[in-house]
Design an enzyme around this catalytic site. Structure first.
Site, PDB file in Angstrom:
ATOM      1  N   GLN A 164       5.306 -14.422 -19.921  1.00 21.79           N
ATOM      2  CA  GLN A 164       7.205 -13.191 -20.700  1.00 21.79           C
ATOM      3  C   GLN A 164       7.818 -13.074 -18.740  1.00 21.79           C
ATOM      4  OE1 GLN A 164       3.749 -10.715 -22.524  1.00 21.79           O
ATOM      5  NE2 GLN A 164       5.963 -10.263 -23.265  1.00 21.79           N
ATOM      6  N   ASN A 219      -6.995 -12.185 -22.716  1.00 18.98           N
ATOM      7  CA  ASN A 219      -5.698 -10.280 -23.511  1.00 18.98           C
ATOM      8  C   ASN A 219      -5.392 -10.122 -25.075  1.00 18.98           C
ATOM      9  OD1 ASN A 219      -3.947  -8.283 -23.220  1.00 18.98           O
ATOM     10  ND2 ASN A 219      -2.514  -9.624 -23.624  1.00 18.98           N
ATOM     11  N   GLU A 220      -5.880  -9.177 -25.646  1.00 20.82           N
ATOM     12  CA  GLU A 220      -5.713  -9.165 -27.152  1.00 20.82           C
ATOM     13  C   GLU A 220      -6.698  -9.797 -27.663  1.00 20.82           C
ATOM     14  OE1 GLU A 220      -2.371  -7.335 -26.826  1.00 20.82           O
ATOM     15  OE2 GLU A 220      -2.388  -6.228 -26.763  1.00 20.82           O
ATOM     16  N   GLU A 269       9.509 -10.524 -24.847  1.00 22.04           N
ATOM     17  CA  GLU A 269       8.761  -9.903 -24.991  1.00 22.04           C
ATOM     18  C   GLU A 269       8.538 -10.697 -27.241  1.00 22.04           C
ATOM     19  OE1 GLU A 269       7.081  -7.441 -25.253  1.00 22.04           O
ATOM     20  OE2 GLU A 269       6.178  -7.000 -27.489  1.00 22.04           O
ATOM     21  N   TRP A 270       7.840 -10.969 -26.860  1.00 19.29           N
ATOM     22  CA  TRP A 270       7.230 -12.586 -27.654  1.00 19.29           C
ATOM     23  C   TRP A 270       8.657 -13.105 -28.962  1.00 19.29           C
ATOM     24  CZ3 TRP A 270       3.958 -14.833 -24.967  1.00 19.29           C
ATOM     25  CH2 TRP A 270       2.881 -14.505 -24.649  1.00 19.29           C
ATOM     26  N   TRP A 317       2.647  -1.360 -18.638  1.00 18.21           N
ATOM     27  CA  TRP A 317       3.504  -2.622 -19.214  1.00 18.21           C
ATOM     28  C   TRP A 317       4.374  -2.185 -19.697  1.00 18.21           C
ATOM     29  CZ3 TRP A 317       1.390  -6.835 -19.608  1.00 18.21           C
ATOM     30  CH2 TRP A 317       2.678  -8.085 -20.643  1.00 18.21           C
ATOM     31  N   ASN A 361      -5.341  -1.833 -23.881  1.00 21.88           N
ATOM     32  CA  ASN A 361      -4.312  -2.178 -24.522  1.00 21.88           C
ATOM     33  C   ASN A 361      -3.905  -0.262 -25.529  1.00 21.88           C
ATOM     34  OD1 ASN A 361      -4.102  -3.703 -22.077  1.00 21.88           O
ATOM     35  ND2 ASN A 361      -3.301  -5.139 -23.735  1.00 21.88           N
ATOM     36  N   HIS A 416      -3.808 -14.714 -21.290  1.00 27.80           N
ATOM     37  CA  HIS A 416      -2.607 -14.527 -21.876  1.00 27.80           C
ATOM     38  C   HIS A 416      -1.417 -14.908 -22.902  1.00 27.80           C
ATOM     39  CE1 HIS A 416      -1.056 -10.064 -22.200  1.00 27.80           C
ATOM     40  NE2 HIS A 416      -0.064 -10.561 -22.705  1.00 27.80           N
ATOM     41  N   TYR A 423      -0.753   1.557 -26.817  1.00 31.03           N
ATOM     42  CA  TYR A 423       0.865   1.811 -27.291  1.00 31.03           C
ATOM     43  C   TYR A 423       0.918   2.712 -28.330  1.00 31.03           C
ATOM     44  CZ  TYR A 423       1.807  -2.118 -24.876  1.00 31.03           C
ATOM     45  OH  TYR A 423       1.689  -3.524 -23.159  1.00 31.03           O
ATOM     46  N   GLU A 430      -2.885  -2.184 -20.665  1.00 33.55           N
ATOM     47  CA  GLU A 430      -1.219  -1.510 -20.139  1.00 33.55           C
ATOM     48  C   GLU A 430      -0.939  -0.339 -21.423  1.00 33.55           C
ATOM     49  OE1 GLU A 430      -0.161  -4.481 -23.149  1.00 33.55           O
ATOM     50  OE2 GLU A 430      -1.168  -6.641 -21.942  1.00 33.55           O
ATOM     51  N   ARG A 474      -1.560  -5.994 -12.927  1.00 32.73           N
ATOM     52  CA  ARG A 474      -2.173  -6.787 -13.475  1.00 32.73           C
ATOM     53  C   ARG A 474      -1.486  -7.688 -14.054  1.00 32.73           C
ATOM     54  NH1 ARG A 474      -3.154  -6.131 -19.727  1.00 32.73           N
ATOM     55  NH2 ARG A 474      -4.630  -8.453 -19.605  1.00 32.73           N
TER      56      ARG A 474
END
Ligand code: PNW
Length: 452
Positions: free
Chosen positions: A21, A166-167, A406-407, A399, A292, A122, A294, A352, A78
């Site tokens: 990213q 990650n996730e 952003e993907w 984050w 993480n 990630h 959101y 995050e 991180r």
């Protein structure tokens, strides 16, 4: 504890990024391509045809970025390591130049008294491993542990906190079930096996670390409370199913040594009988859990939504971010207290938390982002409230440090404390950067909400 003094003295204040990213130059210095490099270069996959070819140019500007972190007063940063920079083929030959980049980054951080928290995976799997089946291959756990061992040996003397993966949920579900992330597959049988292998990979890396590591290792999960959109029996059952699908699918095997019973109902014949020896291995003694956070899910029963029959809908009149995610700080307190009551109160870092908003254009060298300022203050307050209620929370990472790739959304969604100009990658602090600097300097004083 009195109001405003929830954060213990050693509490970590950090910010987070990931390799694909922010770094740019994904093939520099002998690196092998990743599945995200391939995916982003496939027309139609990423909004606006964006790629990580330049991203924030962090690969060449990391010293400048470390100076920004020092200016904020961060106690930790991180970041993630691009597997293919270190092992261009994913296994075998080590690419010294790629590894050296991370050694320089870690040294620059330590020179500024910033602790590195290093994520090993990630989402940027080496394409060479995808060609062998990627995370669907049962050997993937061994590939990952071998890669992890190289980094432990090279960096554990200077790195105090490691995140394995990650996730895993986003990898398995967005990458292998919905197909909107790399590698872009849509196959339920594949997704459930990929999840299992990701959890085994985490366990293998933890075991490897146990034998030679000296600090802490954990995993980062995207967790999200699920609330029914009405009081109806059907909506409440749908919220429970979606809770098992997003939260229980990971937390139950990691902490309780079993998958939720609901998984077999959700996936039907796509859910295999996993060997109990493997499930036992997943219940691994990690040192901490990364969360993480959101948003929450607002859930309605909807048989058309597969595999859960549970639709995440927009709550009428709810405040949302540019991602369409509801702003719901209390969900962070809820998740942290659930880890306390249902999962044995593990040490936790919020690895995050943050938000994308439509920031105003810079004027006179400033970016005003009042909604992000409010989001951060409210969520840090919600984290403090959980500490006051007994959660073992050790640190918080925004984050993200920078606006970045952003993907599938490309560069249109901006999460950064610093604005990154798409034309020349120059960095500009937003008002939220100033705000976070003040929060760090005062150690979060005054942010805890009154008990309601
Ligand atoms: C996380 N969801 O991704 C990632 O760890 C970051 O790399 C990413 O930039 C950040 O959150 C913001 O999106 C997620 O669909 C992607 O629930 C999707 C979901 C959750 C987290």
């Amino acid at each position: 504890m009195s109001r405003g003094h929830a954060f213990p003295s050693g509490f970590i204040w950090g910010a987070a990024t990931s390799a694909y990213q922010v770094e740019g130059y994904p093939l520099a210095d002998g690196a092998g391509p990743s599945i995200w490099h391939r995916f982003a270069h496939t027309p139609g996959r990423v909004a606006g045809g964006a790629t990580g070819d330049l991203a924030c140019g962090h690969y060449h500007r990391f010293r400048e970025d470390v100076a920004l972190m020092a200016e904020l007063g961060l106690s930790a940063y991180r970041f993630s390591i691009a597997w293919g920079r270190v092992l261009p083929d994913g296994r075998g030959r080590v690419n010294r130049k790629g590894l050296d980049f991370y050694l320089r980054l870690v040294d620059a951080l330590l020179e500024h008294d910033i602790q590195p928290m290093v994520t090993l995976y990630h989402w940027d799997l080496p394409a060479a491993l995808q060609e062998r089946g990627g995370w669907l291959d049962p050997d993937s756990a061994v590939w990952f542990a071998d890669y992890a061992q190289i980094l432990f040996r090279a960096l554990d003397d200077r790195v105090q906190a490691w995140v394995t993966i990650n996730e895993p949920w986003v990898v398995a579900v967005l990458g292998h079930l919905e197909g909107v992330h790399a590698p872009g597959h849509r196959d339920a049988r594949e997704a459930v096996r990929v999840m299992h292998h990701l959890l085994l990979a985490h366990a293998e890396a933890c075991a490897t670390y146990g034998a030679l590591g000296r600090h802490q290792i954990g995993i980062a999960l995207n967790l999200e409370p699920q609330h029914p959109a009405s009081d109806s029996e059907a909506d409440r059952a749908a919220a429970d199913r979606r809770d098992a699908f997003i939260n229980g699918w990971l937390l139950d095997p990691l902490f309780h040594g079993r998958y939720p019973e609901a998984m077999a109902d959700i996936f039907g014949s796509a859910w295999p009988d996993f060997p109990s020896t493997e499930i036992d291995r997943i219940r691994c003694p990690a040192d901490f859990l990364g969360v993480n956070y959101y948003s929450r899910g607002w859930v309605r029963d909807d048989p058309a939504v597969q595999p859960t029959g549970a639709a995440r809908i927009e709550r009428p009149n709810a405040p949302v971010t540019a991602m369409g995610w509801e702003v719901y700080p209390r969900g962070l307190t809820e998740i942290l207290l659930r880890l306390k009551t249902q999962y044995g109160n593990p040490p936790v870092y919020i690895t995050e938390n943050g938000a994308a908003f439509e920031d105003s254009a810079p004027t006179a060298g400033r970016v005003e982002d009042p909604r992000r300022v409010a989001y951060l203050r409210e969520h840090i307050g919600a984290a403090g409230a959980a500490i006051q209620a007994g959660a073992d929370l050790r640190g918080y990472f925004v984050w993200s440090l920078l606006d970045n790739f952003e993907w599938a959304e490309g560069y249109a969604k901006r999460f950064g404390l610093f604005r990154v100009d798409p034309s020349d990658q120059s960095r500009l602090p937003k008002a939220s950067a100033e705000c976070y600097k003040d929060i760090i300097a005062s150690h979060g004083a005054g942010l805890i909400p009154e008990p309601s």
